[in-house]
Design a protein around this motif. Structure first.
Motif, PDB file in Angstrom:
ATOM      1  N   ALA A 113    -103.705  56.015  51.503  1.00  0.00           N
ATOM      2  CA  ALA A 113    -104.032  54.600  51.725  1.00  0.00           C
ATOM      3  C   ALA A 113    -103.626  54.177  53.128  1.00  0.00           C
ATOM      4  CB  ALA A 113    -103.321  53.733  50.690  1.00  0.00           C
ATOM      5  N   ASP A 114    -104.424  53.301  53.729  1.00  0.00           N
ATOM      6  CA  ASP A 114    -104.084  52.799  55.056  1.00  0.00           C
ATOM      7  C   ASP A 114    -103.288  51.505  54.931  1.00  0.00           C
ATOM      8  OD1 ASP A 114    -105.983  50.868  54.389  1.00  0.00           O
ATOM      9  OD2 ASP A 114    -107.468  51.557  55.845  1.00  0.00           O
ATOM     10  N   ASP A 115    -102.861  50.986  56.093  1.00  0.00           N
ATOM     11  CA  ASP A 115    -102.027  49.783  56.089  1.00  0.00           C
ATOM     12  C   ASP A 115    -102.731  48.609  55.422  1.00  0.00           C
ATOM     13  OD1 ASP A 115    -100.100  51.203  57.427  1.00  0.00           O
ATOM     14  OD2 ASP A 115    -100.504  50.318  59.395  1.00  0.00           O
ATOM     15  N   ARG A 116    -104.016  48.457  55.687  1.00  0.00           N
ATOM     16  CA  ARG A 116    -104.748  47.324  55.121  1.00  0.00           C
ATOM     17  C   ARG A 116    -104.752  47.383  53.597  1.00  0.00           C
ATOM     18  NH1 ARG A 116    -110.935  45.379  56.702  1.00  0.00           N
ATOM     19  NH2 ARG A 116    -111.046  43.676  55.201  1.00  0.00           N
ATOM     20  N   ALA A 117    -104.998  48.565  53.038  1.00  0.00           N
ATOM     21  CA  ALA A 117    -105.024  48.694  51.581  1.00  0.00           C
ATOM     22  C   ALA A 117    -103.653  48.404  50.984  1.00  0.00           C
ATOM     23  CB  ALA A 117    -105.491  50.093  51.194  1.00  0.00           C
ATOM     24  N   ASN A 118    -102.604  48.882  51.621  1.00  0.00           N
ATOM     25  CA  ASN A 118    -101.252  48.623  51.127  1.00  0.00           C
ATOM     26  C   ASN A 118    -100.919  47.136  51.176  1.00  0.00           C
ATOM     27  OD1 ASN A 118    -100.615  51.322  50.539  1.00  0.00           O
ATOM     28  ND2 ASN A 118     -99.930  51.720  52.627  1.00  0.00           N
ATOM     29  N   ASN A 119    -101.292  46.488  52.272  1.00  0.00           N
ATOM     30  CA  ASN A 119    -101.042  45.051  52.402  1.00  0.00           C
ATOM     31  C   ASN A 119    -101.818  44.260  51.359  1.00  0.00           C
ATOM     32  OD1 ASN A 119     -99.421  43.980  55.016  1.00  0.00           O
ATOM     33  ND2 ASN A 119    -100.329  45.967  55.456  1.00  0.00           N
ATOM     34  N   GLU A 120    -103.058  44.636  51.137  1.00  0.00           N
ATOM     35  CA  GLU A 120    -103.879  43.919  50.161  1.00  0.00           C
ATOM     36  C   GLU A 120    -103.313  44.061  48.755  1.00  0.00           C
ATOM     37  OE1 GLU A 120    -107.760  45.501  50.822  1.00  0.00           O
ATOM     38  OE2 GLU A 120    -108.220  44.089  52.443  1.00  0.00           O
ATOM     39  N   LYS A 121    -102.804  45.247  48.421  1.00  0.00           N
ATOM     40  CA  LYS A 121    -102.204  45.423  47.102  1.00  0.00           C
ATOM     41  C   LYS A 121    -100.948  44.570  46.960  1.00  0.00           C
ATOM     42  CE  LYS A 121    -100.423  48.707  43.746  1.00  0.00           C
ATOM     43  NZ  LYS A 121    -100.222  50.127  43.356  1.00  0.00           N
ATOM     44  N   LEU A 122    -100.146  44.490  48.031  1.00  0.00           N
ATOM     45  CA  LEU A 122     -98.935  43.669  47.977  1.00  0.00           C
ATOM     46  C   LEU A 122     -99.297  42.202  47.809  1.00  0.00           C
ATOM     47  CD1 LEU A 122     -95.863  43.495  48.151  1.00  0.00           C
ATOM     48  CD2 LEU A 122     -96.080  43.322  50.626  1.00  0.00           C
ATOM     49  N   ILE A 123    -100.304  41.746  48.508  1.00  0.00           N
ATOM     50  CA  ILE A 123    -100.749  40.347  48.374  1.00  0.00           C
ATOM     51  C   ILE A 123    -101.196  40.070  46.940  1.00  0.00           C
ATOM     52  CG2 ILE A 123    -102.565  38.729  49.034  1.00  0.00           C
ATOM     53  CD1 ILE A 123    -102.366  39.959  51.881  1.00  0.00           C
ATOM     54  N   ARG A 124    -101.966  40.983  46.363  1.00  0.00           N
ATOM     55  CA  ARG A 124    -102.416  40.793  44.973  1.00  0.00           C
ATOM     56  C   ARG A 124    -101.224  40.745  44.019  1.00  0.00           C
ATOM     57  NH1 ARG A 124    -106.248  44.696  46.548  1.00  0.00           N
ATOM     58  NH2 ARG A 124    -105.155  46.323  45.355  1.00  0.00           N
ATOM     59  N   ALA A 125    -100.229  41.589  44.275  1.00  0.00           N
ATOM     60  CA  ALA A 125     -99.049  41.614  43.405  1.00  0.00           C
ATOM     61  C   ALA A 125     -98.274  40.306  43.491  1.00  0.00           C
ATOM     62  CB  ALA A 125     -98.159  42.798  43.779  1.00  0.00           C
ATOM     63  N   LEU A 126     -98.142  39.761  44.695  1.00  0.00           N
ATOM     64  CA  LEU A 126     -97.459  38.473  44.861  1.00  0.00           C
ATOM     65  C   LEU A 126     -98.214  37.365  44.139  1.00  0.00           C
ATOM     66  CD1 LEU A 126     -96.492  38.618  48.658  1.00  0.00           C
ATOM     67  CD2 LEU A 126     -94.903  38.691  46.730  1.00  0.00           C
ATOM     68  N   ARG A 127     -99.525  37.300  44.355  1.00  0.00           N
ATOM     69  CA  ARG A 127    -100.317  36.224  43.755  1.00  0.00           C
ATOM     70  C   ARG A 127    -100.366  36.338  42.245  1.00  0.00           C
ATOM     71  NH1 ARG A 127    -105.318  35.952  48.193  1.00  0.00           N
ATOM     72  NH2 ARG A 127    -104.058  34.999  49.870  1.00  0.00           N
ATOM     73  N   ALA A 128    -100.313  37.564  41.728  1.00  0.00           N
ATOM     74  CA  ALA A 128    -100.286  37.744  40.275  1.00  0.00           C
ATOM     75  C   ALA A 128     -99.022  37.150  39.670  1.00  0.00           C
ATOM     76  CB  ALA A 128    -100.391  39.228  39.930  1.00  0.00           C
ATOM     77  N   LYS A 129     -97.972  37.051  40.462  1.00  0.00           N
ATOM     78  CA  LYS A 129     -96.712  36.434  40.028  1.00  0.00           C
ATOM     79  C   LYS A 129     -96.665  34.948  40.365  1.00  0.00           C
ATOM     80  CE  LYS A 129     -94.010  40.118  38.866  1.00  0.00           C
ATOM     81  NZ  LYS A 129     -93.113  40.244  37.688  1.00  0.00           N
ATOM     82  N   GLY A 130     -97.749  34.442  40.949  1.00  0.00           N
ATOM     83  CA  GLY A 130     -97.785  33.041  41.354  1.00  0.00           C
ATOM     84  C   GLY A 130     -96.954  32.746  42.581  1.00  0.00           C
ATOM     85  N   LEU A 131     -96.753  33.742  43.444  1.00  0.00           N
ATOM     86  CA  LEU A 131     -95.891  33.600  44.613  1.00  0.00           C
ATOM     87  C   LEU A 131     -96.699  33.548  45.892  1.00  0.00           C
ATOM     88  CD1 LEU A 131     -93.198  36.268  43.629  1.00  0.00           C
ATOM     89  CD2 LEU A 131     -92.965  33.788  43.475  1.00  0.00           C
ATOM     90  N   ARG A 132     -96.374  32.603  46.757  1.00  0.00           N
ATOM     91  CA  ARG A 132     -96.938  32.570  48.100  1.00  0.00           C
ATOM     92  C   ARG A 132     -96.056  33.330  49.073  1.00  0.00           C
ATOM     93  NH1 ARG A 132    -100.671  28.781  49.420  1.00  0.00           N
ATOM     94  NH2 ARG A 132    -100.934  30.230  51.152  1.00  0.00           N
ATOM     95  N   ARG A 133     -94.766  33.375  48.777  1.00  0.00           N
ATOM     96  CA  ARG A 133     -93.824  34.169  49.560  1.00  0.00           C
ATOM     97  C   ARG A 133     -92.668  34.577  48.658  1.00  0.00           C
ATOM     98  NH1 ARG A 133     -89.817  31.221  53.838  1.00  0.00           N
ATOM     99  NH2 ARG A 133     -88.468  30.197  52.317  1.00  0.00           N
ATOM    100  N   ALA A 134     -91.963  35.612  49.068  1.00  0.00           N
ATOM    101  CA  ALA A 134     -90.853  36.105  48.267  1.00  0.00           C
ATOM    102  C   ALA A 134     -89.824  36.751  49.170  1.00  0.00           C
ATOM    103  CB  ALA A 134     -91.350  37.132  47.240  1.00  0.00           C
ATOM    104  N   GLU A 135     -88.573  36.726  48.729  1.00  0.00           N
ATOM    105  CA  GLU A 135     -87.527  37.418  49.467  1.00  0.00           C
ATOM    106  C   GLU A 135     -87.832  38.909  49.512  1.00  0.00           C
ATOM    107  OE1 GLU A 135     -83.781  36.541  47.698  1.00  0.00           O
ATOM    108  OE2 GLU A 135     -83.747  34.464  48.443  1.00  0.00           O
ATOM    109  N   ALA A 136     -87.508  39.525  50.643  1.00  0.00           N
ATOM    110  CA  ALA A 136     -87.804  40.944  50.821  1.00  0.00           C
ATOM    111  C   ALA A 136     -86.813  41.556  51.785  1.00  0.00           C
ATOM    112  CB  ALA A 136     -89.227  41.136  51.331  1.00  0.00           C
ATOM    113  N   ARG A 137     -86.791  42.875  51.802  1.00  0.00           N
ATOM    114  CA  ARG A 137     -85.895  43.612  52.694  1.00  0.00           C
ATOM    115  C   ARG A 137     -86.635  44.840  53.209  1.00  0.00           C
ATOM    116  NH1 ARG A 137     -79.873  45.203  50.825  1.00  0.00           N
ATOM    117  NH2 ARG A 137     -79.506  43.112  51.665  1.00  0.00           N
ATOM    118  N   PHE A 138     -86.636  45.003  54.536  1.00  0.00           N
ATOM    119  CA  PHE A 138     -87.128  46.229  55.157  1.00  0.00           C
ATOM    120  C   PHE A 138     -85.942  47.172  55.324  1.00  0.00           C
ATOM    121  CE2 PHE A 138     -91.282  44.982  57.425  1.00  0.00           C
ATOM    122  CZ  PHE A 138     -92.001  45.990  56.795  1.00  0.00           C
TER     123      PHE A 138
END
Length: 207
Positions: A91-116
């Protein structure tokens, strides 16, 4: 100058880590044709250790390997150690980002705490001699911004910053980034470890 093999064949990654290590270490890429190292660990340190020892057996010297990724507690720690392949192998960066966005929205989240998180390990084929791990806290968002960087940079803003990593210059990002912090920790330990273990390809001391 100490010489180390970096567990990558990507010249851009070699250049980035050379900059982060202040050009005090002569980093060289892996030779072509090597098999892919296993990444079956449960933590970033596990995977970095696996890669470093695997490639050290092939090049016959010390190897430094990194494993890094994004941890989102609201998503049960995803993508975590699967950050680079979150949307599947290859998977490329775009696909990974899109999956993360879908996962956030599925939880009803516009933003969430995270750690790199970034783990760096220097190892021979027999043992790990240096292990460091660093991180930067912040938030992930459900809309990308910025054109710089790579990976999840368009979605991540570090604590205290409204801008995403992808909206920052490389120099600005280095002030916050997990890789820069891990590289500084590694640099601080290289000289003493080199004297104690003979660390360094061909035995050069850190100058």
């Amino acid at each position: 100058m100490m010489r180390l093999v970096l567990a990558t064949q990507n010249p851009n990654k070699v250049r980035e880590f050379s900059e982060l290590l202040e050009s005090r270490v002569d980093l060289v890429a892996l030779p072509p044709g090597l098999p892919k190292a296993p990444e079956t660990g449960d933590t970033f340190l596990d995977n970095a250790r696996q890669k470093a020892m695997f490639y050290a057996a092939h090049v016959g010297g010390f190897v430094v390997a990194d494993d890094s990724g994004l941890v989102v507690p609201a998503l049960d720690g995803e993508p975590g150690v699967f950050s680079a392949r979150y949307a599947g192998e290859g998977a490329d960066d775009r696909a990974n980002n899109e999956k993360l966005i879908r996962a956030l929205r599925a939880k009803g989240l516009r933003r969430a705490e995270a750690r790199f998180v970034c783990a760096l390990v220097v190892a021979s084929e027999r043992e790990s001699v240096i292990e460091v791990e660093a991180w930067v806290d912040g938030h992930v968002h459900d809309e990308p911004r910025g054109e710089n960087g790579f990976g999840y940079d368009p979605l991540f803003s570090p604590e205290g910053e409204a801008r995403r990593f992808a909206e920052m210059s490389a120099e600005e990002k280095h002030r916050f980034s997990h890789r820069a912090r891990a590289a500084r920790m590694l640099l601080a330990r290289l000289s003493s470890a080199g004297q104690a273990t003979g660390l360094g390809w061909r035995g050069e001391p850190l100058s």
